[in-house]
Scaffold this motif. Structure first.
Motif, mmCIF file in Angstrom:
data_model
loop_
_atom_site.group_PDB
_atom_site.id
_atom_site.type_symbol
_atom_site.label_atom_id
_atom_site.label_comp_id
_atom_site.label_asym_id
_atom_site.label_seq_id
_atom_site.Cartn_x
_atom_site.Cartn_y
_atom_site.Cartn_z
ATOM 1 N N GLU A 88 59.506 -6.989 -58.472
ATOM 2 C CA GLU A 88 58.228 -7.017 -59.199
ATOM 3 C C GLU A 88 57.512 -8.346 -59.033
ATOM 4 O O GLU A 88 56.281 -8.405 -59.074
ATOM 5 N N VAL A 128 53.501 -7.103 -59.295
ATOM 6 C CA VAL A 128 53.420 -6.350 -60.558
ATOM 7 C C VAL A 128 53.699 -7.262 -61.755
ATOM 8 O O VAL A 128 53.102 -7.105 -62.818
ATOM 9 N N TYR A 166 50.089 -2.717 -59.491
ATOM 10 C CA TYR A 166 50.594 -2.066 -60.699
ATOM 11 C C TYR A 166 51.638 -1.032 -60.322
ATOM 12 O O TYR A 166 51.725 -0.601 -59.181
ATOM 13 N N GLN A 167 52.426 -0.651 -61.323
ATOM 14 C CA GLN A 167 53.504 0.298 -61.078
ATOM 15 C C GLN A 167 52.921 1.624 -60.596
ATOM 16 O O GLN A 167 52.220 2.305 -61.352
#
Lengths: 277, 300
Positions: free
Chosen positions: A87, A92, B85-86
């Motif tokens: 991430e 993210v 973003y996810q």
């Protein structure tokens, strides 16, 4: 921490790794159950045959639990290996860290999410084996709760180490490092058992050191001790074979394991707090 | 109280890149443009303010609170340059998650998610997974996330980089609305034409240091070019003009000069008239932000 925890659970449920692991676990359990069915020696006659039967059962049960532990531990490593690093690498994490949330909450929330999933997965495997043995071998094992708690502690240890690694290692490197550490612990545990069998102190010490570095094998041996000691027909057989334990680990070792897990999560939190994104 | 205040804020990497001794003050309710070439330190500066990087020197305050204050982030929105973003989440799911990080819940959360989706032009698209979104849609989603807490201060790092001209116009309109609502906007952008349209003040950064800072209109006026068309002129007279204004330049029968203030023009004209030159035209051309930017890049 709550939002991070809930998001982690949702993410794990959406990932293919869980589905693939579940399918492969079912295949394993079917094979194992089939094996138990054909090994079942109901109606064996005299005392000697009964003892041979119980020896075979003890090996099968410990082997089944050993490979089940292996499956759930690998799942812990592969699921958590990029929990933070991936991430951070893909960006993210930027949108999360810039919100009013402490970095420590991110680590703990994610860890709790993974831990809950692992505990559920462990419960599925452990109790499947538990009830397969009961149905196929007509043998009610002890340690229904205590055995499960020790079984699930194994992947939690690996998860904690993986989380520590993911805060400062790239994803692949973290996976390789934790896997090698896991193998190190397993081999050290076997050397320790051989050391006890042939009364070689040096070999025993090697095992002790390896279990301090990676205690998963020790937890497994303790689990076998607990299950077999609480199963009347198997209680004298918990020292026989490669998956058994010639010497019961100290209770203090379990205290050490809990401190080990908390220590890894604490280190992960410290490193992540100082990390620049 | 300034919305953003930095005192010699410095973030330097091992290779000496980053931003150095940045002193800025952004008043509340302003739209502030932060300009610079690639690698100048713009994103480093914003990321340092947002807590993604740790400063190596200096101090800074956001809405009166020192860097690192977690509570003030409830009043700050941020659209990063790298917006990812996810992908497994839906647009609504992502915004609900981000809203929960702002401690929003229940009806307020759901209403605000719908509001921001509508505001950025993603109404009706929230139920789809982010992996089906185009880059422009993802950027709009990021902008929606930045607007979720109804922030007093918003950082926008290249907010239109992935948008088409229609999308860029919509974002400019959003920025104008936010300004009208009294929000403070800190805008990093390469698109000088957009900065020129929306910003009140700008700062220009080069190689980690601020080389210009101030009211946009005043900065643009400081480099106004005056053109005087004459019949004929000799070099000695040009030399006299250059003593009055060193930027005087002669091209055929056109004399150009950069002035900071229109009051500088009459003395030039008087000198020409007294020198026997006939004047056909006097015109002004205010430099664009791009010309100002390039001038500072060459000078600094």
């Amino acid at each position: 921490m709550g939002p991070i925890f809930r998001l982690t659970l949702k993410e794990l449920l959406s990932k293919k790794i869980l589905l693939v692991s579940f399918i492969l676990t079912v295949i394993y359990l079917v094979l194992y159950g089939t094996g138990l069915h054909f090994i079942n020696a109901k109606g064996m006659g005299d005392m000697t045959e009964q003892i041979v039967k119980l020896m075979a059962y003890s090996q099968l049960i410990s082997m089944g639990l050993y490979f089940a532990s292996f499956i759930v531990c690998l799942f812990a490593v592969f699921a958590g290996v990029g929990a933070i690093s991936s991430e951070v690498d893909n960006g993210v994490m930027i949108s999360i860290i810039s919100k009013p949330v402490r970095r420590g909450e991110i680590i703990v929330g994610k860890f709790m999410g993974y831990a809950v999933m692992l505990m559920l997965y462990s419960a599925f495997i452990y109790y499947s084996i538990y009830f397969l043995v009961d149905i196929m071998l007509d043998l009610r094992l002890g340690g229904m709760v205590s055995g499960y708690l020790l079984f699930t502690l194994q992947p939690l240890v690996l998860l904690a180490v993986t989380f520590w690694g993911t805060t400062f290692l790239p994803t692949v490197a973290n996976g390789v490092a934790v896997f090698i550490l896991y193998m190190f612990g397993m081999i050290g545990g076997m050397i320790e058992q051989i050391g006890y069998a042939i009364e070689k102190t040096a070999a025993v010490n090697v095992g002790i050191v390896s279990s301090l570095i990676m205690p998963v094998d020790t937890i497994f041996r303790q689990m076998i001790n607990v299950i077999f000691s609480q199963t009347p027909s198997l209680s004298i057989l918990n020292t026989m074979g490669p998956f058994m334990s010639l010497k019961q680990p100290s209770h203090w070792m379990m205290v050490y394991v809990l401190i080990y897990v908390l220590g890894c999560v604490f280190m992960a939190t410290r490193i992540f707090k100082a990390k620049e994104i | 109280m300034p919305a953003i205040e930095t005192h010699n804020l410095t973030k330097v990497y091992h290779n000496n890149a980053g931003c150095k001794d940045i002193c800025l003050s952004v008043s509340e309710g302003q739209v502030f443009g932060f300009l610079g070439p690639n690698g100048a330190g713009k994103s480093t500066f914003v990321k340092t303010l947002m807590g993604l990087l740790y400063p190596t020197g200096g101090r800074a305050f956001l809405l009166g609170k020192p860097l690192g204050d977690l509570n003030v982030r409830h009043r700050i929105g941020y659209l990063p340059e790298l917006f990812r973003y996810q992908e497994w989440m839906t647009g609504c799911g992502l915004l609900e998650f981000h809203a929960s990080l702002y401690k929003m819940s229940g009806k307020q959360l759901k209403m605000q998610v719908e509001n921001v989706l509508e505001r950025v032009g993603l109404s009706g698209k929230g139920k789809y997974r982010i992996k089906t979104y185009s880059k422009g849609m993802q950027q709009r989603l990021g902008l929606a996330s930045a607007l979720l807490p109804n922030p007093d201060l918003i950082f926008l790092d290249e907010p239109t980089s992935a948008l088409d001209p229609v999308g860029r116009r919509e974002v400019r309109e959003i920025i104008a609305d936010l300004k009208h609502e009294g929000k403070t906007i800190f805008l990093n952008s390469h698109l000088l034409s957009e900065v020129e349209m929306v910003c009140d003040e700008v700062a220009i950064i080069k190689e980690g240091q601020v080389v210009a800072n101030g009211n946009l209109q005043e900065l643009l006026c400081s480099g106004t070019e005056v053109t005087i068309r004459v019949n004929d002129i000799r070099e000695p007279l040009i030399a006299i003009l250059r003593k009055m204004n060193e930027t005087v330049h002669l091209e055929g029968t056109r004399i150009t000069a950069l002035i900071d203030n229109p009051v500088e023009v009459p003395p030039l004209v008087e000198t020409l008239v007294e020198g026997g030159v006939q004047i056909y035209e006097v015109s002004y051309k205010q430099q664009s932000l791009e010309e100002l930017f390039i001038r500072f890049m060459k000078e600094a």
